[in-house]
Design a protein around this motif. Sequence first.
Motif, PDB file in Angstrom:
ATOM      1  N   TYR A   1       0.840  -1.199   0.000  1.00 16.15           N
ATOM      2  CA  TYR A   1       0.000   0.000   0.000  1.00 16.15           C
ATOM      3  C   TYR A   1       0.877   1.252   0.000  1.00 16.15           C
ATOM      4  O   TYR A   1       1.802   1.377   0.794  1.00 16.15           O
ATOM      5  N   ARG A   2       0.575   2.164  -0.939  1.00 16.54           N
ATOM      6  CA  ARG A   2       1.224   3.471  -0.985  1.00 16.54           C
ATOM      7  C   ARG A   2       0.161   4.528  -1.208  1.00 16.54           C
ATOM      8  O   ARG A   2      -0.612   4.448  -2.166  1.00 16.54           O
ATOM      9  N   LYS A   3       0.125   5.481  -0.302  1.00 13.21           N
ATOM     10  CA  LYS A   3      -0.857   6.540  -0.430  1.00 13.21           C
ATOM     11  C   LYS A   3      -0.397   7.524  -1.489  1.00 13.21           C
ATOM     12  O   LYS A   3       0.647   8.176  -1.364  1.00 13.21           O
TER      13      LYS A   3
ATOM     14  N   GLY B   1       5.527   5.279  -9.956  1.00 10.00           N
ATOM     15  CA  GLY B   1       5.738   5.655  -8.568  1.00 10.00           C
ATOM     16  C   GLY B   1       7.057   5.116  -8.045  1.00 10.00           C
ATOM     17  O   GLY B   1       8.083   5.137  -8.727  1.00 10.00           O
ATOM     18  N   THR B   2       7.072   4.604  -6.817  1.00  9.49           N
ATOM     19  CA  THR B   2       8.301   4.183  -6.148  1.00  9.49           C
ATOM     20  C   THR B   2       8.838   2.905  -6.778  1.00  9.49           C
ATOM     21  O   THR B   2       8.106   2.127  -7.387  1.00  9.49           O
TER      22      THR B   2
ATOM     23  N   VAL C   1       6.909  -0.284  -5.723  1.00  8.50           N
ATOM     24  CA  VAL C   1       5.673  -0.567  -6.451  1.00  8.50           C
ATOM     25  C   VAL C   1       5.993  -1.149  -7.815  1.00  8.50           C
ATOM     26  O   VAL C   1       5.361  -2.095  -8.291  1.00  8.50           O
TER      27      VAL C   1
ATOM     28  N   LYS D   1      -0.599  -3.074   4.193  1.00 15.22           N
ATOM     29  CA  LYS D   1      -0.140  -1.957   5.019  1.00 15.22           C
ATOM     30  C   LYS D   1       0.815  -2.460   6.095  1.00 15.22           C
ATOM     31  O   LYS D   1       0.769  -3.610   6.502  1.00 15.22           O
TER      32      LYS D   1
ATOM     33  N   GLN E   1      12.430  -3.107   0.742  1.00 13.15           N
ATOM     34  CA  GLN E   1      12.328  -1.667   0.876  1.00 13.15           C
ATOM     35  C   GLN E   1      13.688  -1.047   1.196  1.00 13.15           C
ATOM     36  O   GLN E   1      14.043   0.006   0.675  1.00 13.15           O
TER      37      GLN E   1
END
Length: 771
Positions: free
Chosen positions: A532-534, A544-545, A548, A741, A764
């Motif tokens: 999950y990434r907001k 995105g990152t 992801v 999450k 990560q």
Amino acid sequence: MKEKRKQENVDENFFESLWFRFFPYWPLFVFLGATFLVLAYVYAASKKPVYTVNATIAINNVGNAAPSYSNQPFQALNAYAERQVVDNEVLILQSRSLMKEVVNNLRLYASFYQKERVGQRQVYLSCPVDIEAKDPEQLKLAQNIQFTYHRAKNAVSIGGKEYPLNQWINLPYGVIRFVNSRRDTTGNGKEFYFSINHPTIVANYLLGGLKVNSVNKLATLINISYQSEVPAQAADIINELIRVYMHSSVEHGSEMAASTLAFVDERLGEVERDLDSIERQIQQFRATQGVIDLSEQGRLFLQNAAENDRRITEINTQLAVLDQVERYVNAQGGQTGIVPTTLGIDDPVLVQLLQRLNDLELQRANLRTTAGESNPMVTSVESEIAKIRPNIRSIVNNQRSRLTAGRNNLTATTNRFNSNIRNIPEQERRLLDISRQQAVKRDLYSFLLQRREEAALSNASNIAENRVVDWADPKSAVASSKKIIFLLGGLLAAFALGIAYIISKEVMSSNLLFRSSVEKLTTLPVIGEIVYRKAASKRYTGMGTPVVTEDFRRLATALGLFNGATGQKRVMVTSHLPNEGKTYVSSHLALALALSGKKVMLLDLNLHAPEIAERFELQSQIGAKEVLQGKAKWNEALQKTSLPLLHVLPAGQGGGDAMELLLPEKLHPLFQALEQAYDLVVIDSPPIELSTDAYAIGASCDATVVVVRHGVTPTNIIRKMDENPRLAHISNLNIVFNGIKGRGMLKRYYGFGFGYGKEKFYLQKAYAKPQ
């Protein structure tokens, strides 16, 4: 070797699961642990210290017979000198009856207190008065009754009413009187409080702090200890318990000695009456007949006959003793501790069995007092008693038979002597007969008198068999601190509360939280996990990152989309319910494939609630609806994105029945055209719980991805997937766990649940490093 490795893996997985389930919440455990440690420390500091006072007594004659005496008959007469067993004495010292007597003697049914800022303090030593109950058994519960002692008036004031000391007063909780304290007479004018309870309840409470145990198996010493906040009270309880125990032991021995003396006195009375009658006969005979000289032959016959008569009399006495023993043995549940004498019975086995029976009767009485009727130990003792009784009866019968046979022989011999004596003149024979009876009775009377004096002397000097090695002394009390126990208890309570919180939050949740839960609920494979990434915006301007991006590359690899040999070109992405992230997954899967060099078509077939065009900021006038209706061609409706290799075919604007448009005869031409122009086609479909469109689309696809979301998808839906017959028609069905999450209090690098936390942690950190 394989089994050993398998066991190691199981252990590793178990501890690893515990680690990843609870470690993310380490700040919670630290906070709870610190809080409970502080509370436990404050509580331990506020608790008054508990003191332990000890005393030791020695048990004599353990495992041995009664004390030896120079006179063998007297040793048999002292049947009340019982054997003592350490374990039995330990149970007796712990009995409720003894402790209840201690409560009544020390008047512990009344306790005294003084109020403090926090709670109350027991004033065992400093209270100026005691309370004595007229009948402790009639006492009723009374708590925190305030009173004041007036030394000048020698009275106590309760509720404004004064009561003189040493006078009985009738109060709602019993008939009592206040007496001067045996410990202190100060405290004039101070306010005190007292509470009254029934002696049985107090005795049960005091037994909880009493410990009685033997020093070791080889020693005959018993250690008695008691714990209390007041050392003087603990010492008084132990010392009074020892006095009561010693007194009961002496009293028990006296009762047994009295039973023996009663038997001897009864026999003495009978012999004395017989002797008196015989002497009267001699006196009367001599007065009427005069003195007759006996011949030598007559004297010899008479002496032999007299000896036989004496022996017959002894046998009759022994038979009477055996009758009394038999009555004692046959009396089931008779008086405990009253053992018949074995006077004149020279049978050590019978004496030992009678003593053993007496010991068992005493043990059973003690056990009934301390443990109750239904205790297994009582049943065991009764069984042993039942075994001993037949043995005693058998010995008594054998002895009776032997004595009866001997008496018959002596009687026959006496008859022969009497036949010879008939030749002696009648007067001489009558006198000798009476004299013979007199001699027998005199011998028996002297014998019983001697035994009675010896028994009386023993009874008069009866003292306790045990002795006190060390009396309880409050000055030797040892304070026991429970601070460590309280602190450990606080830590355990903190961990238990933290674990309960985590279990109530996660384990009992009705929604999916762990990949392991998905794998347990269905046989379908879980091929991917999406973190999950907001996002700042719902618009898709890029992947995105790196995390992801790598998540969707892993998903594409698991589906075999990078391997052209698999022949999988059509991939449908769906979900059970809205808001599970199917559009997010389908869009980012298409982006990942395009970034990898694949020419990708993202097809929006969610004709009821399309989102693809809006997410990619496309102006959709025509789309899949118009193409399926035949109003437009697919190459006229497609739109380009910021990535050259990614095209989008939006849902469109036209109306019509969506299910009719998704029939195979209309979908297949579109799919075939797209497959010829693109390497892969990613299809976003409606949720399968809201419509049947996904079933129709999935039947025409090479692979289907069902998206479930962390904390959103109910577990009941996943449980029913294997039972859904319509999903059986969809080939290559897979599950993707979306929106995972972080868990715990910090939710940064601490895993995402059992089954995938460790991999995400290292992943990560790897992508966080500058390239």
